[in-house]
Design a protein around this motif. Structure first.
Motif, PDB file in Angstrom:
ATOM      1  N   SER A 342      92.489  48.260 -34.423  1.00  0.00           N
ATOM      2  CA  SER A 342      93.248  48.404 -34.765  1.00  0.00           C
ATOM      3  C   SER A 342      93.798  48.448 -35.929  1.00  0.00           C
ATOM      4  O   SER A 342      93.803  47.646 -37.015  1.00  0.00           O
ATOM      5  CB  SER A 342      93.318  47.716 -33.264  1.00  0.00           C
ATOM      6  OG  SER A 342      94.762  47.477 -32.814  1.00  0.00           O
ATOM      7  N   ASP A 343      95.045  48.908 -36.204  1.00  0.00           N
ATOM      8  CA  ASP A 343      96.280  48.029 -36.974  1.00  0.00           C
ATOM      9  C   ASP A 343      95.846  48.245 -38.415  1.00  0.00           C
ATOM     10  O   ASP A 343      95.300  49.246 -38.826  1.00  0.00           O
ATOM     11  CB  ASP A 343      97.058  47.845 -36.518  1.00  0.00           C
ATOM     12  CG  ASP A 343      96.157  45.491 -35.372  1.00  0.00           C
ATOM     13  OD1 ASP A 343      96.282  45.239 -37.520  1.00  0.00           O
ATOM     14  OD2 ASP A 343      96.353  45.902 -35.110  1.00  0.00           O
ATOM     15  N   ARG A 344      95.953  46.975 -39.117  1.00  0.00           N
ATOM     16  CA  ARG A 344      95.016  47.341 -40.327  1.00  0.00           C
ATOM     17  C   ARG A 344      93.776  46.986 -40.244  1.00  0.00           C
ATOM     18  O   ARG A 344      92.674  48.364 -41.408  1.00  0.00           O
ATOM     19  CB  ARG A 344      95.857  45.675 -40.743  1.00  0.00           C
ATOM     20  CG  ARG A 344      96.910  45.159 -41.774  1.00  0.00           C
ATOM     21  CD  ARG A 344      96.983  44.007 -41.458  1.00  0.00           C
ATOM     22  NE  ARG A 344      97.276  43.120 -40.467  1.00  0.00           N
ATOM     23  CZ  ARG A 344      97.566  41.643 -40.679  1.00  0.00           C
ATOM     24  NH1 ARG A 344      98.299  41.258 -41.794  1.00  0.00           N
ATOM     25  NH2 ARG A 344      97.015  40.583 -39.438  1.00  0.00           N
ATOM     26  N   ASN A 345      93.551  46.820 -39.638  1.00  0.00           N
ATOM     27  CA  ASN A 345      91.361  47.252 -39.921  1.00  0.00           C
ATOM     28  C   ASN A 345      90.688  48.985 -39.088  1.00  0.00           C
ATOM     29  O   ASN A 345      90.461  49.781 -40.321  1.00  0.00           O
ATOM     30  CB  ASN A 345      90.387  46.540 -38.515  1.00  0.00           C
ATOM     31  CG  ASN A 345      90.059  45.010 -38.675  1.00  0.00           C
ATOM     32  OD1 ASN A 345      90.333  44.783 -39.774  1.00  0.00           O
ATOM     33  ND2 ASN A 345      90.233  44.221 -37.548  1.00  0.00           N
ATOM     34  N   ALA A 346      92.358  49.485 -39.056  1.00  0.00           N
ATOM     35  CA  ALA A 346      92.011  51.104 -38.829  1.00  0.00           C
ATOM     36  C   ALA A 346      92.121  51.234 -40.116  1.00  0.00           C
ATOM     37  O   ALA A 346      91.566  51.834 -40.800  1.00  0.00           O
ATOM     38  CB  ALA A 346      92.697  51.661 -37.597  1.00  0.00           C
ATOM     39  N   ASP A 347      93.586  50.478 -40.386  1.00  0.00           N
ATOM     40  CA  ASP A 347      93.846  51.188 -42.102  1.00  0.00           C
ATOM     41  C   ASP A 347      92.769  51.551 -42.758  1.00  0.00           C
ATOM     42  O   ASP A 347      92.693  52.225 -43.494  1.00  0.00           O
ATOM     43  CB  ASP A 347      95.152  49.888 -42.849  1.00  0.00           C
ATOM     44  CG  ASP A 347      96.491  50.977 -41.455  1.00  0.00           C
ATOM     45  OD1 ASP A 347      96.210  51.553 -41.179  1.00  0.00           O
ATOM     46  OD2 ASP A 347      97.154  50.044 -42.273  1.00  0.00           O
ATOM     47  N   ASP A 348      91.858  50.218 -43.194  1.00  0.00           N
ATOM     48  CA  ASP A 348      90.791  49.806 -44.142  1.00  0.00           C
ATOM     49  C   ASP A 348      90.126  50.740 -43.704  1.00  0.00           C
ATOM     50  O   ASP A 348      89.126  51.026 -44.356  1.00  0.00           O
ATOM     51  CB  ASP A 348      90.921  48.069 -43.855  1.00  0.00           C
ATOM     52  CG  ASP A 348      91.930  47.564 -44.452  1.00  0.00           C
ATOM     53  OD1 ASP A 348      92.613  47.786 -44.799  1.00  0.00           O
ATOM     54  OD2 ASP A 348      91.613  46.119 -44.189  1.00  0.00           O
ATOM     55  N   LEU A 349      89.495  50.995 -42.496  1.00  0.00           N
ATOM     56  CA  LEU A 349      88.566  51.545 -42.264  1.00  0.00           C
ATOM     57  C   LEU A 349      88.285  53.493 -42.424  1.00  0.00           C
ATOM     58  O   LEU A 349      87.283  53.801 -43.066  1.00  0.00           O
ATOM     59  CB  LEU A 349      88.246  52.005 -40.625  1.00  0.00           C
ATOM     60  CG  LEU A 349      87.283  50.771 -39.925  1.00  0.00           C
ATOM     61  CD1 LEU A 349      86.775  51.142 -38.394  1.00  0.00           C
ATOM     62  CD2 LEU A 349      85.977  50.346 -40.686  1.00  0.00           C
ATOM     63  N   PHE A 350      90.082  53.493 -42.732  1.00  0.00           N
ATOM     64  CA  PHE A 350      90.030  55.012 -43.146  1.00  0.00           C
ATOM     65  C   PHE A 350      90.135  55.155 -44.486  1.00  0.00           C
ATOM     66  O   PHE A 350      90.098  56.236 -45.025  1.00  0.00           O
ATOM     67  CB  PHE A 350      90.862  55.768 -42.089  1.00  0.00           C
ATOM     68  CG  PHE A 350      90.592  56.086 -41.349  1.00  0.00           C
ATOM     69  CD1 PHE A 350      89.924  57.159 -40.818  1.00  0.00           C
ATOM     70  CD2 PHE A 350      91.213  55.863 -40.200  1.00  0.00           C
ATOM     71  CE1 PHE A 350      89.457  58.077 -39.846  1.00  0.00           C
ATOM     72  CE2 PHE A 350      91.017  56.087 -38.682  1.00  0.00           C
ATOM     73  CZ  PHE A 350      89.732  57.106 -38.884  1.00  0.00           C
ATOM     74  N   THR A 351      89.615  54.397 -45.611  1.00  0.00           N
ATOM     75  CA  THR A 351      89.217  54.132 -47.096  1.00  0.00           C
ATOM     76  C   THR A 351      87.741  54.517 -46.656  1.00  0.00           C
ATOM     77  O   THR A 351      87.335  54.725 -48.444  1.00  0.00           O
ATOM     78  CB  THR A 351      89.749  53.133 -48.384  1.00  0.00           C
ATOM     79  OG1 THR A 351      89.347  51.691 -47.436  1.00  0.00           O
ATOM     80  CG2 THR A 351      91.073  52.143 -47.017  1.00  0.00           C
ATOM     81  N   LEU A 352      87.329  54.461 -46.055  1.00  0.00           N
ATOM     82  CA  LEU A 352      86.039  54.366 -45.879  1.00  0.00           C
ATOM     83  C   LEU A 352      85.553  55.869 -45.638  1.00  0.00           C
ATOM     84  O   LEU A 352      85.770  56.758 -45.656  1.00  0.00           O
ATOM     85  CB  LEU A 352      84.781  53.536 -45.660  1.00  0.00           C
ATOM     86  CG  LEU A 352      84.842  51.729 -45.533  1.00  0.00           C
ATOM     87  CD1 LEU A 352      84.244  51.087 -44.474  1.00  0.00           C
ATOM     88  CD2 LEU A 352      85.129  51.069 -47.097  1.00  0.00           C
TER      89      LEU A 352
END
Ligand code: FDA
Length: 461
Positions: A342-352
């Motif tokens: 969710s939320d910030r974790n989801a943002d971060d994952l989509f940088t990978l």
């Protein structure tokens, strides 16, 4: 270019729009439903990915969701219970996976006491909230001006208690960071499910699924409307005056007496309104935004966790996948786990890269279920953030202070234009149940308005 005349043009063939269209038809009004995508269902979507049937969007039904339950029964669909035999797993700040049963996480006794006490306080506050009108609570403004995180941290210094309490409406529901929405928004989320305790009870809120997938609800509703549902028709322009509307897509013009905007409110600005919507609507729509969550599906040759006495239910505010469940399909020999990021974790994952994302997510699932979780036969991430006609998941909510300021006008019609979507529901807010309730509500408002006006209705052409 086809020119179509109807009593009502419905924009969006999700659960809300299709419910409204069916109700209007039953009341003798003619409808045309214009849908941007090449399928109906919106955020309800069942598909086969690498041989596995997956519910890419909404799927669970809870016992308080009367409107959805009635619709499921009326459409002749059957439900089955989520698998829940055995122990649940909790991963605490030390990274250790601990088994537990019941609703309370296996935390230190003092943390448990704090969680129980604040839960009781929250249940009492939620009981005072009318989910249809949270802004009418005497403390609405005060509760809308403090963030959910700040309020929780003012109740206790126990960080683990705060994270676990915050989780139910934060990562798990509104899917925004807990500093980004208010206490009032959080109380609304809980009130929409009956109580805060209901919301944290996975056996309640994630009770049942529909055999064959929940998308059958919109599919069957659309089937009843036949040719009056037009796919691949994003509405680009809506001309309106007090007594009529003209909706334009690239291929069709639909003239009608009423329009229903039956999609996420964050997409209203994709349509050119002529004349423009009033200033109040322009303002209020800017204070709504979608949350963001990745729903992760991992299918295994068998539900291996059951052999270890695990139910599949797993939580941790410290894990990338903050919650996960047994999501095995009805009658399937294979086992499916569903996890959420969710939320910030989801943002971060989509940088990978896709490979790194998969590795990170499966690593997180392995912390709950052991190393076997790292080797699914099918793996899929539902990414609603990149869907042009949704743009996030699960739904929209107000920013800090927005709910008491603008909430009262969220559902107020503008001339012949009415609004219906799960994202503006009281009971069933952000859920299919709420979409159906809003569809019903708007249809009955239009039926009353058309009777009051006494005008001759267009008949279906
Ligand atoms: P929805 O967004 O479904 O439909 C709107 C339709 O309008 C779409 O089809 C869209 O394409 C169309 N549209 C948009 N703009 C348009 C335009 N300009 N012209 C024409 N058409 C346009 N709920 C639940 O009850 N249980 C659950 O387990 C879950 N889980 C869940 C998981 C995930 C990953 C998601 C994304 C969502 C859920 N939900 C859920 C939420 C639930 O799916 C959601 O609340 C409802 O399906 C929303 O239905 P609506 O009809 O309101 O909007």
């Amino acid at each position: 270019m086809a020119d179509i005349s109807r009593d009502v043009v419905v924009i969006g063939a999700g659960a809300a729009g299709l419910t409204a269209a069916n109700d209007l038809r039953k009341a003798g009004l003619s409808v045309a439903v214009l849908e941007a995508r090449d399928r109906v269902g919106g955020r309800l979507w069942t598909d086969v990915i690498d041989t596995a049937m997956l519910e890419i969007g909404g799927q669970w039904v809870s016992p308080d969701q009367d409107a959805l339950i009635e619709t499921i029964a009326e459409l002749g669909l059957t439900t089955f219970s989520r698998y829940r035999e055995g122990d649940s797993v909790y991963v605490g700040p030390d990274g250790v996976a601990r088994r537990f049963t019941g609703e309370m996480f296996p935390v230190a006794p003092e943390t448990e006491r704090v969680i129980a006490e604040i839960t009781e306080r929250l249940d009492a506050m939620v009981a005072e909230i009318d989910p249809d009108r949270p802004w009418e609570h005497p403390k609405a403004q005060e509760w809308d001006e403090i963030s959910w995180d700040a309020w929780l941290r003012a109740q206790t210094e126990d960080d683990e208690a705060v994270r676990n309490l915050a989780f139910a409406t934060g990562s798990a529901m509104l899917t925004k960071p807990t500093h980004a929405f208010s206490l009032l928004q959080s109380l609304l989320m809980a009130a929409s499910a009956g109580s805060y305790s209901n919301l944290v009870d996975a056996d309640f809120i994630l009770d049942k699924r529909v055999v064959g997938g929940l998308q059958q609800v919109p599919l069957l509703l659309a089937e009843r409307l036949g040719d009056d549902v037009l796919l691949n028709q994003p509405v680009r322009r809506l001309e309106w005056n007090d007594g009529s509307v003209v909706a334009e897509t690239d291929e069709h013009t639909v003239r009608a007496r009423f329009a229903i905007l039956a999609h996420a409110p964050i997409l209203y600005n994709r349509i050119s309104f002529v004349p423009p919507l009033p200033r109040r609507q322009h303002q209020l729509h800017q204070h709504l935004s979608m949350g963001f969550v990745i729903k992760v599906h991992a299918v295994y040759d068998r539900p291996f966790w059951r052999e270890q006495g695990l139910s599949g239910t797993a939580f941790s505010p410290y894990e990338l996948s903050h919650e996960a469940y047994d999501n095995t399909n009805h009658g399937d020999e294979r086992g499916t786990l569903v996890g959420f990021v969710s939320d910030r974790n989801a943002d971060d994952l989509f940088t990978l890269s896709a490979e790194e994302r998969r590795e990170r997510i499966l690593e997180s699932l392995s912390h709950y279920y052991g190393p076997e979780a790292k080797n699914p036969v099918v793996y899929y991430e539902s990414d609603w953030g990149s869907e042009e006609w949704t743009r996030g998941a699960y739904a929209a909510s107000f920013d800090l202070g927005g709910l008491h300021r603008y909430g009262p006008d969220l559902r107020t019609p503008v001339g012949p234009i009415h609004f219906a979507c799960s994202d503006m529901a009281g009971a069933g807010y952000q859920h299919v149940d709420g979409a159906i309730r809003m569809g019903r509500l708007v249809a009955s408002a239009i039926v009353s308005a058309s009777r009051e006006s006494g005008a001759v209705l267009e008949s279906a052409s």
